[in-house]
Design an enzyme around this catalytic site. Structure first.
Site, PDB file in Angstrom:
ATOM      1  N   LEU A 181       4.977 -22.543  14.776  1.00 36.67           N
ATOM      2  CA  LEU A 181       5.342 -22.265  16.163  1.00 36.67           C
ATOM      3  C   LEU A 181       4.204 -21.528  16.865  1.00 36.67           C
ATOM      4  CD1 LEU A 181       8.993 -20.921  15.622  1.00 36.67           C
ATOM      5  CD2 LEU A 181       8.337 -23.235  16.302  1.00 36.67           C
ATOM      6  N   ASP A 182       4.118 -21.698  18.196  1.00 26.49           N
ATOM      7  CA  ASP A 182       3.202 -20.877  18.977  1.00 26.49           C
ATOM      8  C   ASP A 182       3.597 -19.411  18.819  1.00 26.49           C
ATOM      9  OD1 ASP A 182       2.055 -23.212  19.842  1.00 26.49           O
ATOM     10  OD2 ASP A 182       3.025 -23.203  21.812  1.00 26.49           O
ATOM     11  N   TYR A 183       2.666 -18.522  19.069  1.00 27.18           N
ATOM     12  CA  TYR A 183       2.868 -17.097  18.800  1.00 27.18           C
ATOM     13  C   TYR A 183       4.141 -16.543  19.441  1.00 27.18           C
ATOM     14  CZ  TYR A 183       2.091 -12.084  18.585  1.00 27.18           C
ATOM     15  OH  TYR A 183       2.251 -10.755  18.358  1.00 27.18           O
ATOM     16  N   GLU A 184       4.435 -16.886  20.690  1.00 26.51           N
ATOM     17  CA  GLU A 184       5.583 -16.305  21.390  1.00 26.51           C
ATOM     18  C   GLU A 184       6.849 -17.158  21.292  1.00 26.51           C
ATOM     19  OE1 GLU A 184       4.440 -15.477  25.396  1.00 26.51           O
ATOM     20  OE2 GLU A 184       3.240 -13.746  24.846  1.00 26.51           O
ATOM     21  N   THR A 185       6.787 -18.295  20.641  1.00 24.60           N
ATOM     22  CA  THR A 185       7.965 -19.159  20.509  1.00 24.60           C
ATOM     23  C   THR A 185       8.840 -18.653  19.370  1.00 24.60           C
ATOM     24  OG1 THR A 185       6.693 -21.068  21.279  1.00 24.60           O
ATOM     25  CG2 THR A 185       8.762 -21.529  20.153  1.00 24.60           C
TER      26      THR A 185
END
Length: 206
Positions: A24-28
């Site tokens: 996942l992307d860092y903030e997802t």
């Protein structure tokens, strides 16, 4: 993120190999998928490449008018050398995202009207920032996405809802039985920071 890293470190100390199959992307927020055996990781990767037997669903909150209740976004995605902001380009890596509107309302935040929608999304490919790029290039970017959304409106959302990351959540990851001999269905509930906004949208009186 720290708790996950501790768990991974502990498993690796126990001499169990781990392969990250769904990142996942860092903030997802949401489902991360690890496999212990390299052969399982390979089978799962092949199924994803073939766009068969694997289903990945997300929940997002976006801003902007969406003309169709559901649709498909297909485009190429370019990842620049600095690895930061990606963008659409028909001649680059093929990517495919399906979306469906769950709810769409025009709400007023700090005397500014913003059209917000709750979306369910399913990705058939797994490019970097795929959902974020596809939503932004289709003129309904994910809110509080500091790479792909208007900074002034980011500020309004932060002041109203105290949201400190982009509103994207990996809600469900399912694998059919013919990939790993058994059907798997992994789910992660929508976290509170997103749920507050979803509840606000659903109960907003026009």
């Amino acid at each position: 993120r720290r708790a996950i890293q501790k768990r991974v470190d502990r498993l690796q100390r126990d001499e169990q190999s781990l392969h990250l199959n769904h990142r996942l992307d860092y903030e997802t927020s949401g489902v991360l998928l690890f496999t212990r055996w390299s052969q399982n990781a390979h089978k799962l990767s092949k199924a994803i490449e073939a766009k068969k037997y694997v289903q990945k669903k997300y929940r997002a909150i976006v801003s902007g008018k969406i003309e169709k209740e559901q649709g498909t976004i297909i485009s190429g995605i370019v990842t620049p050398k600095d690895g930061k902001k990606c963008f659409s380009d028909a001649e680059w890596k093929f990517s495919e995202t399906h979306y469906k509107i769950i709810d769409q309302r025009g709400i007023v935040i700090w005397n500014t009207r913003i059209l917000l929608s709750e979306l369910e999304l399913e990705i058939k490919t797994g490019r970097k920032h795929q959902i974020r790029v596809h939503c932004s290039s289709s003129w309904f970017p994910i809110i509080w996405d500091r790479l792909y959304w208007n900074h002034q409106r980011n500020e309004l959302v932060w002041r109203e809802f105290d949201l400190k990351r982009h509103a994207l959540h990996a809600e469900n990851y399912s694998i059919e039985a013919n990939v790993l001999w058994k059907k798997y269905d992994f789910k992660a509930s929508v976290p509170l920071d997103m749920w507050r906004i979803i509840d606000y949208i659903r109960h907003w009186e026009q």
